[in-house]
Design an enzyme around this catalytic site. Structure first.
Site, short mmCIF file in Angstrom:
data_model
loop_
_atom_site.label_atom_id
_atom_site.label_comp_id
_atom_site.label_asym_id
_atom_site.label_seq_id
_atom_site.Cartn_x
_atom_site.Cartn_y
_atom_site.Cartn_z
N ARG A 53 3.93 -25.82 -5.27
CA ARG A 53 2.69 -26.04 -5.96
C ARG A 53 1.80 -26.49 -4.91
O ARG A 53 1.95 -26.34 -3.84
CB ARG A 53 3.18 -27.09 -6.93
N GLY A 54 0.56 -26.65 -5.30
CA GLY A 54 -0.53 -26.87 -4.43
C GLY A 54 -1.50 -25.58 -4.51
O GLY A 54 -1.05 -24.59 -3.93
N ALA A 55 -2.55 -25.79 -4.49
CA ALA A 55 -3.60 -24.57 -4.39
C ALA A 55 -3.33 -23.81 -3.43
O ALA A 55 -3.12 -22.52 -3.63
CB ALA A 55 -5.09 -25.23 -4.56
N ARG A 90 -1.01 -19.44 -12.97
CA ARG A 90 -1.36 -20.71 -13.16
C ARG A 90 -3.00 -20.72 -13.26
O ARG A 90 -3.60 -20.08 -12.28
CB ARG A 90 -1.20 -21.85 -12.07
N GLN A 203 3.61 -36.30 -8.62
CA GLN A 203 3.66 -35.59 -7.19
C GLN A 203 3.19 -36.69 -6.24
O GLN A 203 3.73 -36.31 -4.89
CB GLN A 203 2.63 -34.68 -7.18
N ASP A 244 -8.51 -28.25 -6.37
CA ASP A 244 -8.02 -26.82 -6.68
C ASP A 244 -9.03 -25.90 -7.01
O ASP A 244 -8.69 -24.64 -7.17
CB ASP A 244 -7.11 -27.12 -8.13
N ASN A 254 -9.23 -31.06 -10.00
CA ASN A 254 -8.16 -31.82 -9.19
C ASN A 254 -7.30 -32.30 -10.20
O ASN A 254 -7.57 -32.47 -11.46
CB ASN A 254 -8.41 -32.74 -8.16
N LYS A 255 -6.00 -32.77 -9.67
CA LYS A 255 -5.03 -33.29 -10.52
C LYS A 255 -5.57 -34.11 -11.62
O LYS A 255 -6.47 -34.98 -11.24
CB LYS A 255 -3.91 -33.82 -9.77
C1 LIG Z 1 -4.24 -28.99 -1.49
S1 LIG Z 1 -4.15 -28.60 -3.01
C2 LIG Z 1 -3.48 -30.04 -3.77
C3 LIG Z 1 -3.91 -29.98 -5.22
O1 LIG Z 1 -2.81 -29.39 -6.01
C4 LIG Z 1 -2.22 -30.33 -6.90
O2 LIG Z 1 -1.86 -29.61 -8.28
P1 LIG Z 1 -0.35 -28.88 -8.62
O3 LIG Z 1 0.52 -30.12 -8.09
O4 LIG Z 1 -0.42 -29.04 -10.16
O5 LIG Z 1 -0.34 -27.58 -7.78
C5 LIG Z 1 -3.05 -31.29 -6.96
O6 LIG Z 1 -4.38 -30.97 -7.83
C6 LIG Z 1 -3.47 -31.26 -5.67
O7 LIG Z 1 -4.51 -32.32 -5.44
#
Ligand SMILES: CSC[C@H]1O[C@H](OP(=O)(O)O)[C@H](O)[C@@H]1O
Length: 369
Positions: A53-55, A90, A203, A244, A254-255
């Site tokens: 996960r993570g953009a 996603r 997270q 994101d 973002n989250k």
């Molecule tokens: C460096 S991108 C990180 C960004 O992605 C996370 O979302 P997810 O854990 O659902 O993929 C979150 O928004 C973070 O800030």
């Protein structure tokens, strides 16, 4: 994690196993294991389940998934269909579209026979690019922390609040929001990080706390609802978060919960900085609230939490009244007016100056588009 130089790496090609290997983020922090991905379907599953996960990281995982699929069928229909399937995993992080579009731009003109090898090279180049972009974000963001240290008054450390995980686990290496924090810590500036637990998937408590602990960065996990209180008390020098998808005018997805932190920061005069590589900017969107698709995930993620029981067994327990349903928007949009600056690989920019990045191509784009 694979030690990469003096840092870490969340994804790498495992030649011996003939596949791409990723850290299984669903098992962290209680177990460190990896998952071997050898098909586009396995890559899509890893993204959808948030094994990765993570953009930036989901974009690069998708690029490897495309390369793996082309080894079996590199025809035009297969190329387009596989790309479409990976894009659908996603909806919010635009890095997924960036990676797939960079790959398609160079693969479409090639003959099917050339595509599988080229696709693997593209995925590796996107991964190496991400390492360079995120390292640069760290260097450009460092002065923000140095300035907070210079203006610390009687405080003995720089207190930084972050939300979710925007560290090396969300990218290939270094991270985005955490990159300047690592740079400041490694330079000897006494930093301390307030780590938002980041419900519902935690997270922050599970991944950011793990990263910072591994690197020896002082930190404290806090409930998501504590951030405003900490800012009112003057215990937050600055906020650093990831992104994101950022629109041309600086609206930032973002989250979930990021927007609330930005409101509290604005109300308390605390700098709110969004760290992102330029592939996170969506030049086709302006009004984030209206245009950015917000992923709706299963309500079960809100209704239950994962943790270790007394026998060190990972369990999921319900934390809501039996029978009650839950809504689970996974992201929110912070309007540009609440963002102090964007920390990018090309420097720290105020929202109104974001457009200056528009004509500047990334290494991957320069090579092939
Ligand atoms: C460096 S991108 C990180 C960004 O992605 C996370 O979302 P997810 O854990 O659902 O993929 C979150 O928004 C973070 O800030």
């Amino acid at each position: 994690m694979k030690i990469h130089g003096t840092h870490y790496r969340s994804i790498w090609w495992d030649a011996a196993a003939d596949g791409v290997r990723v850290i299984n983020q669903l098992a962290l922090p209680f177990a460190l294991d990896t998952v071997l991905i050898r098909s586009a379907d396995q890559a899509a599953h890893a993204i959808r389940t948030m094994t990765v996960r993570g953009a930036p990281l989901i974009g690069i995982t998708a690029a490897y998934g495309l390369a793996l699929a082309l080894r079996h069928d590199a025809s035009d229909p297969a190329l387009e269909q596989t790309a479409h399937g990976l894009l659908a995993t996603r909806p919010t992080a635009v890095n997924l579209r960036y990676a797939i579009e960079v790959a398609l731009a160079q693969l479409r003109p090639l003959s099917p026979a050339q595509r599988a090898t080229a696709a693997l090279e593209i995925a590796a180049q996107l991964a190496d690019e991400d390492v360079a972009l995120c390292h640069a974000i760290g260097q450009h963001g460092l002065p923000l922390i140095e300035a907070a240290w210079a203006n610390r008054g009687t405080r003995e450390r720089v207190n930084i609040l972050t939300h979710c995980n925007a560290g090396w686990l969300a990218t290939v290496d270094w991270g985005t929001a955490l990159a300047p924090i690592y740079a400041a810590h490694d330079q000897g500036i006494p930093v301390h990080v307030w780590v938002d637990e980041t419900r519902p998937r935690n997270q922050g408590a599970l991944l950011t706390a793990l990263e910072l602990g591994w690197h020896g960065v002082p930190h404290t996990v806090v409930a998501d609802n504590a951030g405003g209180h900490l800012m009112q008390r003057g215990d937050v020098g600055l906020c650093l978060v990831g992104a994101d998808r950022v629109t041309t005018r600086g609206d930032t997805a973002n989250k979930i919960g990021t927007y609330l932190k930005a409101l509290a920061a604005f109300d308390n005069g605390v700098g709110f900085h969004v760290a992102l590589p330029s592939p996170t900017i969506d030049w086709r969107m302006d009004d984030g609230l209206r245009e950015i698709p917000i992923e709706e995930r299963s309500g079960d993620e809100v209704l239950t939490v994962q943790g270790l029981d007394a026998q060190n067994t990972l369990r999921s327990v319900r934390v809501a009244a039996p029978g009650s349903p839950a809504a689970n928007p996974a992201f929110d949009v912070t309007p540009a007016r609440l963002v102090t600056s964007f920390v990018t690989e090309r420097g720290v920019l105020e929202p109104h100056a974001l457009h200056t990045l528009r004509r500047q191509k990334t290494p991957a784009q320069k090579t092939h588009i």
